[in-house]
Structures are given as C-alpha cells and as structure tokens.
Design a protein around this motif. Structure first.
Motif, mmCIF file in Angstrom:
data_model
loop_
_atom_site.group_PDB
_atom_site.id
_atom_site.type_symbol
_atom_site.label_atom_id
_atom_site.label_comp_id
_atom_site.label_asym_id
_atom_site.label_seq_id
_atom_site.Cartn_x
_atom_site.Cartn_y
_atom_site.Cartn_z
ATOM 1 N N THR A 98 13.260 2.918 -17.151
ATOM 2 C CA THR A 98 14.451 2.871 -17.534
ATOM 3 C C THR A 98 15.609 2.106 -16.836
ATOM 4 O OG1 THR A 98 15.059 5.199 -16.728
ATOM 5 C CG2 THR A 98 14.328 4.924 -19.039
ATOM 6 N N GLY A 99 15.038 1.888 -15.359
ATOM 7 C CA GLY A 99 15.846 1.167 -14.504
ATOM 8 C C GLY A 99 15.672 1.547 -13.271
ATOM 9 N N VAL A 100 15.556 0.690 -12.435
ATOM 10 C CA VAL A 100 15.482 1.171 -10.811
ATOM 11 C C VAL A 100 16.015 -0.082 -9.865
ATOM 12 C CG1 VAL A 100 13.089 0.274 -10.502
ATOM 13 C CG2 VAL A 100 14.088 2.023 -9.066
ATOM 14 N N GLN A 101 16.654 0.453 -8.882
ATOM 15 C CA GLN A 101 17.077 -0.738 -7.740
ATOM 16 C C GLN A 101 16.019 -0.746 -6.685
ATOM 17 O OE1 GLN A 101 21.158 -1.727 -7.398
ATOM 18 N NE2 GLN A 101 21.793 -0.802 -9.270
ATOM 19 N N HIS A 102 15.732 -1.647 -6.001
ATOM 20 C CA HIS A 102 15.086 -1.389 -4.854
ATOM 21 C C HIS A 102 15.162 -2.706 -3.983
ATOM 22 C CE1 HIS A 102 11.103 -4.448 -5.557
ATOM 23 N NE2 HIS A 102 12.164 -4.721 -6.487
ATOM 24 N N SER A 103 14.941 -2.814 -2.769
ATOM 25 C CA SER A 103 14.774 -3.967 -1.761
ATOM 26 C C SER A 103 13.366 -3.945 -1.228
ATOM 27 C CB SER A 103 16.120 -3.963 -0.475
ATOM 28 O OG SER A 103 15.827 -2.325 0.005
ATOM 29 N N GLU A 104 12.983 -5.106 -0.814
ATOM 30 C CA GLU A 104 11.713 -5.372 0.013
ATOM 31 C C GLU A 104 12.162 -6.325 1.085
ATOM 32 O OE1 GLU A 104 8.880 -3.981 -1.055
ATOM 33 O OE2 GLU A 104 9.638 -3.078 -2.909
ATOM 34 N N MET A 105 12.124 -5.577 2.251
ATOM 35 C CA MET A 105 12.432 -6.312 3.677
ATOM 36 C C MET A 105 11.242 -6.236 4.565
ATOM 37 S SD MET A 105 15.611 -6.888 2.682
ATOM 38 C CE MET A 105 16.253 -7.607 4.162
ATOM 39 N N ASN A 106 11.332 -7.588 5.128
ATOM 40 C CA ASN A 106 10.565 -7.748 6.451
ATOM 41 C C ASN A 106 11.224 -7.545 7.769
ATOM 42 O OD1 ASN A 106 8.634 -8.341 8.487
ATOM 43 N ND2 ASN A 106 8.603 -10.528 7.837
ATOM 44 N N ASN A 107 11.185 -6.373 8.347
ATOM 45 C CA ASN A 107 11.777 -5.889 9.370
ATOM 46 C C ASN A 107 11.109 -6.275 10.594
ATOM 47 O OD1 ASN A 107 14.025 -4.738 7.890
ATOM 48 N ND2 ASN A 107 13.004 -2.871 7.420
ATOM 49 N N GLY A 108 9.966 -6.876 10.522
ATOM 50 C CA GLY A 108 9.293 -7.220 11.850
ATOM 51 C C GLY A 108 9.344 -8.488 12.365
ATOM 52 N N ASP A 109 8.547 -8.771 13.324
ATOM 53 C CA ASP A 109 8.833 -10.243 14.147
ATOM 54 C C ASP A 109 8.068 -11.114 13.469
ATOM 55 O OD1 ASP A 109 10.736 -8.873 15.671
ATOM 56 O OD2 ASP A 109 9.320 -8.048 17.172
ATOM 57 N N VAL A 110 7.091 -10.783 12.716
ATOM 58 C CA VAL A 110 6.134 -12.057 12.074
ATOM 59 C C VAL A 110 6.225 -11.987 10.646
ATOM 60 C CG1 VAL A 110 4.529 -11.773 13.989
ATOM 61 C CG2 VAL A 110 4.095 -10.231 11.967
ATOM 62 N N PRO A 111 5.819 -12.984 10.194
ATOM 63 C CA PRO A 111 6.001 -13.271 8.512
ATOM 64 C C PRO A 111 5.183 -12.109 7.825
ATOM 65 C CG PRO A 111 5.373 -15.470 9.564
ATOM 66 C CD PRO A 111 5.215 -14.255 10.477
ATOM 67 N N VAL A 112 5.476 -11.878 6.506
ATOM 68 C CA VAL A 112 4.691 -10.918 5.569
ATOM 69 C C VAL A 112 4.249 -12.065 4.583
ATOM 70 C CG1 VAL A 112 4.976 -9.237 3.912
ATOM 71 C CG2 VAL A 112 5.830 -8.874 6.198
ATOM 72 N N HIS A 113 2.944 -11.762 4.304
ATOM 73 C CA HIS A 113 2.374 -12.404 3.185
ATOM 74 C C HIS A 113 1.630 -11.444 2.457
ATOM 75 C CE1 HIS A 113 -1.361 -15.186 1.634
ATOM 76 N NE2 HIS A 113 -0.179 -15.059 0.901
ATOM 77 N N MET A 114 2.533 -11.389 0.778
ATOM 78 C CA MET A 114 1.826 -10.589 -0.043
ATOM 79 C C MET A 114 2.103 -11.405 -1.420
ATOM 80 S SD MET A 114 5.612 -8.480 -0.229
ATOM 81 C CE MET A 114 6.996 -9.005 -1.125
ATOM 82 N N LEU A 115 1.395 -10.437 -2.498
ATOM 83 C CA LEU A 115 1.370 -10.983 -3.710
ATOM 84 C C LEU A 115 2.328 -10.049 -4.494
ATOM 85 C CD1 LEU A 115 -2.429 -11.700 -4.515
ATOM 86 C CD2 LEU A 115 -0.783 -13.218 -4.004
ATOM 87 N N GLN A 116 3.202 -10.510 -5.390
ATOM 88 C CA GLN A 116 3.827 -9.528 -6.316
ATOM 89 C C GLN A 116 3.331 -9.980 -7.573
ATOM 90 O OE1 GLN A 116 7.388 -7.709 -5.715
ATOM 91 N NE2 GLN A 116 7.843 -8.750 -3.673
ATOM 92 N N ILE A 117 3.063 -8.746 -8.356
ATOM 93 C CA ILE A 117 2.528 -8.841 -9.631
ATOM 94 C C ILE A 117 3.250 -8.137 -10.521
ATOM 95 C CG2 ILE A 117 0.327 -8.508 -10.876
ATOM 96 C CD1 ILE A 117 -1.110 -8.645 -8.078
ATOM 97 N N TRP A 118 3.658 -8.895 -11.905
ATOM 98 C CA TRP A 118 4.468 -7.967 -12.917
ATOM 99 C C TRP A 118 3.493 -7.877 -14.165
ATOM 100 C CZ3 TRP A 118 10.095 -9.850 -13.187
ATOM 101 C CH2 TRP A 118 10.568 -9.928 -11.799
ATOM 102 N N ILE A 119 3.490 -6.870 -14.733
ATOM 103 C CA ILE A 119 2.687 -6.666 -15.898
ATOM 104 C C ILE A 119 3.520 -5.751 -16.879
ATOM 105 C CG2 ILE A 119 0.645 -5.324 -17.044
ATOM 106 C CD1 ILE A 119 -0.609 -5.770 -14.224
ATOM 107 N N HIS A 120 3.759 -6.344 -18.032
ATOM 108 C CA HIS A 120 4.574 -5.572 -19.196
ATOM 109 C C HIS A 120 3.864 -4.352 -19.494
ATOM 110 C CE1 HIS A 120 7.109 -8.888 -19.952
ATOM 111 N NE2 HIS A 120 5.921 -9.905 -20.298
#
Length: 228
Positions: A98-120
């Motif tokens: 029904t709805g959500v708010q969120h944040s995704e933050m890299n608080n570290g000192d090196v880059p983050v590598h990730m996959l974001q995948i959306w499925i209906h």
C-alpha cells in the motif's frame, strides 16, 4: 533452444555525480521501448554508489523490490521502522504494498556495488513488509541458492508466482536449468557462461524457453529468474 541475448552494451548507462548505473530495462531518464521488462520482472539496475551518498527518502507502492549487494554495505531506513545494514552477500526484499518510504545510503568510505531488482506483485495493496537474508553463493559454489519464492517456506516470500535463484559456478562446472514458469531469464554478474550454444558475458542476460543447463567457461556469478 529458442533464446534471445540481451547484451550488456544495450543497457542504458546513466552517470550522474555519485551514481553510476546501468539499466537492463527502461527506467527514469533512460527509455527504450524494446526493453520494458520480462514477464513480471520490471527492473534490473546495476548501481555503483559513491562513498557518503545514496538515495534519499522516496516512496514506492505495489512493487516487490529486491536488493542484492555485491560489494560494500548499504544502509536502509524505511517508514515501517526498519533500520538495517545490507552488506555484500546479503539480500533484501521490500514488499511495498500500500506504500512505503525508504532511503538507501552508502555511509562508508568505499563505493557500494549492488543490483536493484523490481518485480510486479500479483497481489495489490497488501500490507508492506521487509525481509533480509544472508545468502552468498560464493560460500557454497556450484549449486543453486533459492533467494525468493512464492511459498511461505522460501527464504524470502515474494508476492508473485516467481522464483529467483543465484549461483557461483566455478570454471568447468555445470548446473541444470529447468523452468517451472513461462519465462527463463539469466543475468550474468561476472565471468562467462554457456547456455545451450549461447555464450553469455558479464552484464548480458539470456531469455530462453527450453530445459537446458548452464556451464561456466570461467568462474561466474549469476541470477536466474523463473517468472510468470
């Protein structure tokens, strides 16, 4: 085997300051009518996030959002009250419902590598929920690791008739692929594999419709989507 190769070179590439991302399917400012998803799979974004940056608070609804962290650690905060860290080898599934708010933050000192995948989802306006597991295929090579599935006993339960599996396959090893749904889609993260007679390279994906196997031509990591 009927197959269609989605080459890495055909992905959308957007670099904007702290974010360097490749889009398998149309997303945000990058649009290609040829690439709008596969079955219920709508998004695979290959994101590299610079240190001390990230996605500020923003909303989602009626989407199953799966995050796979490959390198580094991302910090998650949402309106359901979750405050978690997701590190390399961990997976997160946020069912926005029904709805959500969120944040995704890299608080570290090196880059983050990730996959974001959306499925209906196949259920609309359900109550939002959050799931997270450690399931690093490199720790158990040469076997499938189920990540999400439609059944309650899956490691993470997804609101869709779909399974997502991951594997790290060492060079020369082979795994069977037997579809249970309409669409078979393998996304290669690293290495090189052979599916039927088709060679697949990093960032490529292969859509196919027959029972077959996958063989590693080099040490390889990949994700298999078995989708309706």
């Amino acid at each position: 085997m009927n197959a269609y190769l989605h080459s890495s070179s055909e992905r959308g590439h957007v670099k904007a300051g702290w974010l360097d991302t490749k889009h398998s399917f149309s997303f945000g400012s990058w649009y290609n009518p040829k690439y709008m998803g596969v079955g219920a799979l709508r998004v695979i974004n290959d994101d590299t996030i610079a240190a001390h940056n990230g996605f500020g608070t923003h909303p989602h609804d009626n989407m199953e959002i799966l995050t796979c962290v490959l390198d580094g650690t991302i910090s998650h905060r949402d309106s359901m009250g979750n405050e978690r860290h997701i590190s390399a080898g961990e997976w997160q599934l946020m069912s926005a419902g029904t709805g959500v708010q969120h944040s995704e933050m890299n608080n570290g000192d090196v880059p983050v590598h990730m996959l974001q995948i959306w499925i209906h989802p196949n259920v609309q306006n359900a109550e939002p929920n959050y799931q997270q597991i450690l399931r690093d295929p490199k720790a158990t090579p040469n076997e499938w690791q189920l990540i999400v599935g439609p059944h309650e006993n899956a490691p993470m339960h997804i609101r869709q008739n779909a399974e997502v599996k991951a594997a790290y396959l060492e060079k020369g090893h082979e795994l069977p692929i037997q579809a249970t749904q309409k669409f078979n889609y393998v996304h290669l993260i690293s290495g090189q594999v052979l599916i039927g007679d088709q060679t697949v390279n990093p960032g490529d994906a292969l859509l196919f419709d027959d029972v077959t196997s996958i063989k590693a031509l080099d040490d390889s990591q990949f994700i298999w989507f078995d989708l309706s």
